[in-house]
Design a protein around this motif. Structure first.
Motif, short mmCIF file in Angstrom:
data_model
loop_
_atom_site.label_atom_id
_atom_site.label_comp_id
_atom_site.label_asym_id
_atom_site.label_seq_id
_atom_site.Cartn_x
_atom_site.Cartn_y
_atom_site.Cartn_z
N THR A 132 0.83 -1.21 0.00
CA THR A 132 0.00 0.00 0.00
C THR A 132 0.87 1.25 0.00
N ILE A 133 1.89 1.27 0.84
CA ILE A 133 2.79 2.42 0.88
C ILE A 133 3.50 2.60 -0.44
N LEU A 134 3.97 1.50 -1.02
CA LEU A 134 4.68 1.59 -2.30
C LEU A 134 3.75 2.07 -3.40
N ARG A 135 2.53 1.58 -3.40
CA ARG A 135 1.57 2.00 -4.42
C ARG A 135 1.25 3.49 -4.31
N LEU A 136 0.97 3.95 -3.09
CA LEU A 136 0.66 5.36 -2.91
C LEU A 136 1.87 6.24 -3.20
N GLY A 137 3.05 5.76 -2.88
CA GLY A 137 4.26 6.52 -3.20
C GLY A 137 4.45 6.66 -4.70
N LEU A 138 4.20 5.58 -5.43
CA LEU A 138 4.33 5.65 -6.88
C LEU A 138 3.28 6.59 -7.47
N PHE A 139 2.04 6.49 -6.99
CA PHE A 139 0.99 7.40 -7.47
C PHE A 139 1.37 8.86 -7.19
N GLY A 140 1.89 9.11 -5.99
CA GLY A 140 2.28 10.47 -5.67
C GLY A 140 3.34 11.00 -6.62
N SER A 141 4.33 10.15 -6.93
CA SER A 141 5.40 10.55 -7.85
C SER A 141 4.85 10.81 -9.25
N LEU A 142 4.02 9.90 -9.74
CA LEU A 142 3.46 10.05 -11.08
C LEU A 142 2.55 11.27 -11.17
N ASN A 143 1.72 11.46 -10.17
CA ASN A 143 0.75 12.56 -10.22
C ASN A 143 1.41 13.93 -10.09
N TRP A 144 2.63 13.97 -9.57
CA TRP A 144 3.34 15.24 -9.43
C TRP A 144 4.05 15.64 -10.71
N VAL A 145 4.31 14.68 -11.59
CA VAL A 145 5.08 14.96 -12.81
C VAL A 145 4.47 16.08 -13.65
N PRO A 146 3.15 16.10 -13.90
CA PRO A 146 2.60 17.18 -14.74
C PRO A 146 2.83 18.58 -14.18
N VAL A 147 3.11 18.69 -12.89
CA VAL A 147 3.37 20.00 -12.28
C VAL A 147 4.68 20.58 -12.80
N TRP A 148 5.69 19.70 -12.99
CA TRP A 148 7.00 20.21 -13.40
C TRP A 148 7.39 19.81 -14.82
N TYR A 149 6.64 18.94 -15.44
CA TYR A 149 6.98 18.46 -16.78
C TYR A 149 6.82 19.58 -17.80
N GLU A 150 7.84 19.79 -18.64
CA GLU A 150 7.80 20.87 -19.62
C GLU A 150 7.71 20.38 -21.05
N GLY A 151 7.82 19.07 -21.27
CA GLY A 151 7.69 18.54 -22.62
C GLY A 151 8.76 19.02 -23.57
N ASP A 152 9.97 19.21 -23.05
CA ASP A 152 11.07 19.72 -23.87
C ASP A 152 11.80 18.63 -24.64
N GLY A 153 11.36 17.40 -24.51
CA GLY A 153 11.98 16.32 -25.27
C GLY A 153 13.12 15.62 -24.58
N ARG A 154 13.56 16.13 -23.45
CA ARG A 154 14.69 15.49 -22.78
C ARG A 154 14.29 14.16 -22.15
N ARG A 155 13.08 14.09 -21.64
CA ARG A 155 12.56 12.85 -21.07
C ARG A 155 11.09 12.74 -21.45
#
Length: 212
Positions: free
Chosen positions: A170-193
């Motif tokens: 449960t902790i691992l699942r929620l941690g992964l969701f937290g990481s994934l859901n935070w990406v759109p906040v900082w993701y810039e779509g510049d092609g590097r990743r």
């Protein structure tokens, strides 16, 4: 679960449209879909409470009373919007998992599908957040039910990972969701990743730490 009760329509005195079928927009597109799309954009940007039915009607070029013809209240509109979002995400993840049996590969593909869905439509990040609708308890219960099937996909995947003793899925699942859901906040779509590379790295980190 209590049924949703439409609130009084204080924003307009106009009577709902009496047409026997939904109005059509340019190109024959269903106006109901236009309303949902506009509501998603506005609510994601301004928040649920700050978005009024009048705001939504203005965004689609309709009179407020005509919007009420399609949706009796803002609560009802949001419930349908949330359900559409969750169903879209569920279909995306299930399609990615089709024919795949290995638990770690299923985790990698489901995480990738989840993040790609969020990046492609950043409205999803806010709308599917459990905190999004605040104190609207009746709505909160309904949208929690919407998310249950989607979240169960990931619960089942983590339960199948054969994690070492002491690792809490449960902790691992929620941690992964937290990481994934935070990406759109900082993701810039510049092609590097790409979103796929980012989610793959999150899962690879988990796998290196917890794979038997």
């Amino acid at each position: 679960m209590s049924p949703l009760r439409p609130r009084p329509k204080q924003e307009t005195t106009e009577k709902p449209a009496t047409s026997p079928r939904p109005a059509r927009g340019k190109g024959g597109k269903n106006r109901r879909e236009d309303i949902l799309r506009a509501a998603g954009t506005l609510m994601a940007a301004k928040g649920y409470d700050a978005t009024s039915m009048r705001d939504i009607s203005a965004a689609v070029g309709m009179l407020p009373g005509s919007v009420y013809y399609h949706f009796p209240s803002k609560e009802a509109l949001f419930v349908e919007l949330h359900n559409d979002v969750v169903q879209t995400m569920t279909a995306r993840v299930l399609a990615a998992l089709e024919g795949v049996d290995d638990p770690w590969e299923r985790l990698r593909l489901s995480a990738r599908a989840h993040l790609e869905g969020l990046i492609q439509n950043d409205n999803l990040v806010a709308i599917v957040s459990p905190q999004f609708i605040g104190g609207e308890k009746e709505v909160a219960q309904v949208v929690t039910d919407h998310r249950r099937t989607y979240e169960q996909i990931f619960r089942d995947i983590f339960e199948a990972l054969n994690l070492p003793e002491g690792a809490d899925p449960t902790i691992l699942r929620l941690g992964l969701f937290g990481s994934l859901n935070w990406v759109p906040v900082w993701y810039e779509g510049d092609g590097r990743r790409s979103p796929a590379e980012i989610s793959d790295q999150f899962v690879a980190t988990l796998k290196s730490a917890y794979a038997a």
